[in-house]
Design a protein around this motif. Structure first.
Motif, mmCIF file in Angstrom:
data_model
loop_
_atom_site.group_PDB
_atom_site.id
_atom_site.type_symbol
_atom_site.label_atom_id
_atom_site.label_comp_id
_atom_site.label_asym_id
_atom_site.label_seq_id
_atom_site.Cartn_x
_atom_site.Cartn_y
_atom_site.Cartn_z
ATOM 1 N N MET A 9 50.821 -52.101 90.777
ATOM 2 C CA MET A 9 50.888 -52.358 90.089
ATOM 3 C C MET A 9 50.661 -51.775 88.710
ATOM 4 N N LYS A 10 51.446 -52.148 87.464
ATOM 5 C CA LYS A 10 51.614 -51.321 86.501
ATOM 6 C C LYS A 10 49.471 -51.653 85.724
ATOM 7 N N ILE A 11 49.476 -50.299 85.908
ATOM 8 C CA ILE A 11 48.547 -50.523 85.261
ATOM 9 C C ILE A 11 48.020 -50.152 83.611
ATOM 10 N N ARG A 12 47.235 -50.623 83.444
ATOM 11 C CA ARG A 12 46.992 -50.568 81.530
ATOM 12 C C ARG A 12 45.732 -49.575 81.440
ATOM 13 N N PHE A 13 45.685 -48.414 80.626
ATOM 14 C CA PHE A 13 45.293 -47.629 80.796
ATOM 15 C C PHE A 13 44.869 -46.714 79.633
ATOM 16 N N HIS A 16 32.216 -55.707 78.212
ATOM 17 C CA HIS A 16 33.702 -55.344 79.241
ATOM 18 C C HIS A 16 33.844 -55.136 80.342
ATOM 19 N N PRO A 17 33.165 -56.090 81.268
ATOM 20 C CA PRO A 17 32.437 -55.296 82.979
ATOM 21 C C PRO A 17 33.589 -55.843 82.792
ATOM 22 N N GLU A 18 34.600 -56.375 83.701
ATOM 23 C CA GLU A 18 35.965 -56.403 84.063
ATOM 24 C C GLU A 18 36.560 -55.342 84.143
ATOM 25 N N VAL A 19 36.084 -54.321 83.165
ATOM 26 C CA VAL A 19 37.046 -52.782 83.047
ATOM 27 C C VAL A 19 36.301 -51.724 84.032
ATOM 28 N N LYS A 20 37.425 -51.351 84.341
ATOM 29 C CA LYS A 20 36.936 -50.002 84.977
ATOM 30 C C LYS A 20 36.956 -48.882 84.115
ATOM 31 N N ILE A 21 36.196 -47.983 84.972
ATOM 32 C CA ILE A 21 36.251 -46.658 84.191
ATOM 33 C C ILE A 21 35.761 -45.819 85.384
ATOM 34 N N ARG A 39 35.239 -49.160 70.117
ATOM 35 C CA ARG A 39 36.384 -49.496 69.513
ATOM 36 C C ARG A 39 37.705 -49.781 70.279
ATOM 37 N N LEU A 40 38.156 -49.250 70.629
ATOM 38 C CA LEU A 40 40.019 -48.727 71.202
ATOM 39 C C LEU A 40 39.332 -50.055 72.452
ATOM 40 N N VAL A 41 38.311 -49.653 73.289
ATOM 41 C CA VAL A 41 38.289 -50.818 74.845
ATOM 42 C C VAL A 41 38.107 -52.108 74.562
ATOM 43 N N GLY A 42 37.808 -52.569 72.536
ATOM 44 C CA GLY A 42 37.320 -53.949 72.827
ATOM 45 C C GLY A 42 38.860 -54.556 72.552
ATOM 46 N N THR A 43 39.403 -53.391 72.026
ATOM 47 C CA THR A 43 40.859 -53.846 71.296
ATOM 48 C C THR A 43 41.816 -54.241 72.205
ATOM 49 N N VAL A 44 42.072 -53.060 72.919
ATOM 50 C CA VAL A 44 43.207 -53.226 73.970
ATOM 51 C C VAL A 44 42.929 -53.794 74.794
ATOM 52 N N LEU A 45 41.840 -54.369 75.285
ATOM 53 C CA LEU A 45 41.318 -54.612 77.034
ATOM 54 C C LEU A 45 42.241 -53.539 77.750
ATOM 55 N N PRO A 46 42.282 -52.564 77.796
ATOM 56 C CA PRO A 46 43.136 -52.226 78.792
ATOM 57 C C PRO A 46 41.777 -51.808 80.598
ATOM 58 N N ASP A 47 43.218 -51.816 81.624
ATOM 59 C CA ASP A 47 42.398 -52.175 83.545
ATOM 60 C C ASP A 47 41.581 -51.509 83.853
ATOM 61 N N LEU A 48 41.858 -49.883 82.918
ATOM 62 C CA LEU A 48 40.946 -48.755 83.606
ATOM 63 C C LEU A 48 40.765 -47.910 82.571
ATOM 64 N N VAL A 49 39.930 -47.149 82.589
ATOM 65 C CA VAL A 49 39.462 -46.285 81.140
ATOM 66 C C VAL A 49 39.060 -44.751 81.769
ATOM 67 N N PHE A 50 39.625 -44.082 81.907
ATOM 68 C CA PHE A 50 39.290 -42.790 81.972
ATOM 69 C C PHE A 50 38.582 -42.398 81.062
ATOM 70 N N LEU A 51 37.029 -41.458 81.579
ATOM 71 C CA LEU A 51 35.886 -41.438 79.996
ATOM 72 C C LEU A 51 35.181 -39.978 80.869
ATOM 73 N N ASP A 52 35.581 -39.119 79.925
ATOM 74 C CA ASP A 52 34.845 -38.154 79.513
ATOM 75 C C ASP A 52 33.316 -38.419 79.568
#
Length: 130
Positions: A1-5, A73-78, A41-54
């Motif tokens: 799977m190619k992850i969009r992050f 965006h409850p489907e986005v994994k963090i 704002r970024l997440v709302g624009t690009v809708l990644p599969d995964l976010v790495f968050l500090d």
């Protein structure tokens, strides 16, 4: 799977480190932000599969940022990436919407273990784009 992050962290070197690790594994960085407000704002624009968050950032901390992302965006994994290694704080992170957590400094293996726990499926991107 190619992850969009996406990577949301105020430390440029850490954003670069995560981007390099993930890109070397064949995944696609769809954006980065250095604070919580820009990250939302970024997440709302690009809708990644995964976010790495500090956890500790200017404007909004990781808990506030995670809540806002999950609300829209409850489907986005963090996955949290932080120097905070306190069980009570990690529990708060989970309640705020973090799906996984790694403590800085982390190894490539620790990062991929966390990813495999939050994105176990080997199917397509949740948003159908690569």
């Amino acid at each position: 799977m190619k992850i969009r992050f996406a990577v949301i962290d105020d430390a440029a070197f850490l954003r670069e480190l995560i981007k390099n690790i993930m890109s070397d594994a064949g995944h696609t960085c769809v954006g980065e932000a250095e604070n919580g407000n820009d990250g939302i704002r970024l997440v709302g624009t690009v809708l990644p599969d995964l976010v790495f968050l500090d956890m500790v950032m200017p404007n909004r901390n990781g808990l506030e940022t995670a809540r806002a992302i999950k609300e829209n965006h409850p489907e986005v994994k963090i996955i949290g990436c932080s120097t905070i290694d306190d069980k009570a704080m990690i529990d708060k992170a989970t309640q705020a919407g973090f799906d996984g957590y790694v403590t800085k400094p982390f190894t490539k293996e620790q990062l991929f273990t966390a990813i495999s726990k939050v994105l176990p499926q080997l199917g397509e991107s949740t948003h159908g784009r690569t």
